[in-house]
Design a protein around this motif. Structure first.
Motif, short mmCIF file in Angstrom:
data_model
loop_
_atom_site.label_atom_id
_atom_site.label_comp_id
_atom_site.label_asym_id
_atom_site.label_seq_id
_atom_site.Cartn_x
_atom_site.Cartn_y
_atom_site.Cartn_z
N ALA A 67 -65.04 -7.53 25.49
CA ALA A 67 -65.71 -6.34 25.55
C ALA A 67 -67.05 -6.40 24.74
N VAL A 74 -70.71 -5.70 27.02
CA VAL A 74 -71.58 -4.94 26.53
C VAL A 74 -72.91 -5.45 26.63
N ASP A 100 -66.76 5.56 22.46
CA ASP A 100 -67.34 4.88 23.30
C ASP A 100 -66.76 3.33 23.50
N ARG A 139 -64.62 0.99 26.28
CA ARG A 139 -65.05 -0.24 26.65
C ARG A 139 -64.20 -1.42 26.34
#
Length: 181
Positions: free
Chosen positions: A100, A104, A147, A151
């Motif tokens: 993850a 990002v 958030d 994600r």
């Protein structure tokens, strides 16, 4: 010297004086702190600080690329390591969080760019008088947690996010009379 009330040991003191609340923009450090904050869930921060070097050694110095590639054999090895928190869900979250984190980075150019957007690029300087005034979470950590979970991150609830915000300097929660403010 006057320090924040939570400082109880030499290792706490070093961390408080040298790291806590100081803005961090390096993705490697941001990843390390994200992992350590997740490992802390349900435990004291002093416990994590005492195991930090063990984590650095066991987790290839928190290399996100190496952790992403861990196989079950490595996870099993970590679960046998007495220098770590041997929680199966926390250990399993390492690979998930590494993937993850990389996603990002790819989307935003860096994890720092992503995480600092929550405070418009500059630390929030709280003016708390006592340690009891400091919240366990706030609206920003709630939003961040939601958030990050979306994600694909785990062990990243609002309280962990707030502690992360303190650790990497998104917020300055040194109490007013702390000489390290």
């Amino acid at each position: 010297m006057i320090r924040c009330d939570w400082v109880k040991s030499a290792i706490d003191e070093r961390y408080h004086d040298e790291e806590w609340g100081k803005p961090k923009y390096d993705d490697d450090i941001l990843f390390e702190m994200l992992i350590l904050e997740g490992m802390q869930a349900g435990l004291s921060w002093t416990t994590i600080l005492n195991k930090r070097e063990n984590y650095r050694e066991a987790l290839d110095n928190f290399s996100v690329q190496k952790i992403k590639a861990y196989k079950q054999e490595k996870l099993d090895e970590l679960l046998q390591n007495t220098g770590l928190i041997r929680n199966k869900l926390k250990i399993k979250s390492l690979i998930k969080n590494a993937n993850a984190f990389i996603a990002v980075q790819e989307e935003f150019g860096s994890f720092a760019t992503y995480i600092w957007q929550y405070v418009d690029g500059k630390p929030i300087d709280h003016q708390f008088k006592t340690i009891n005034d400091i919240p366990a979470s706030d609206a920003i950590s709630e939003k961040m947690s939601k958030d990050l979970k979306k994600r694909g991150f785990s062990f990243i609830g609002p309280t962990i996010c707030y502690a992360y915000m303190q650790a990497v300097g998104l917020v300055n929660d040194h109490i007013e009379n702390c000489e390290f403010r």
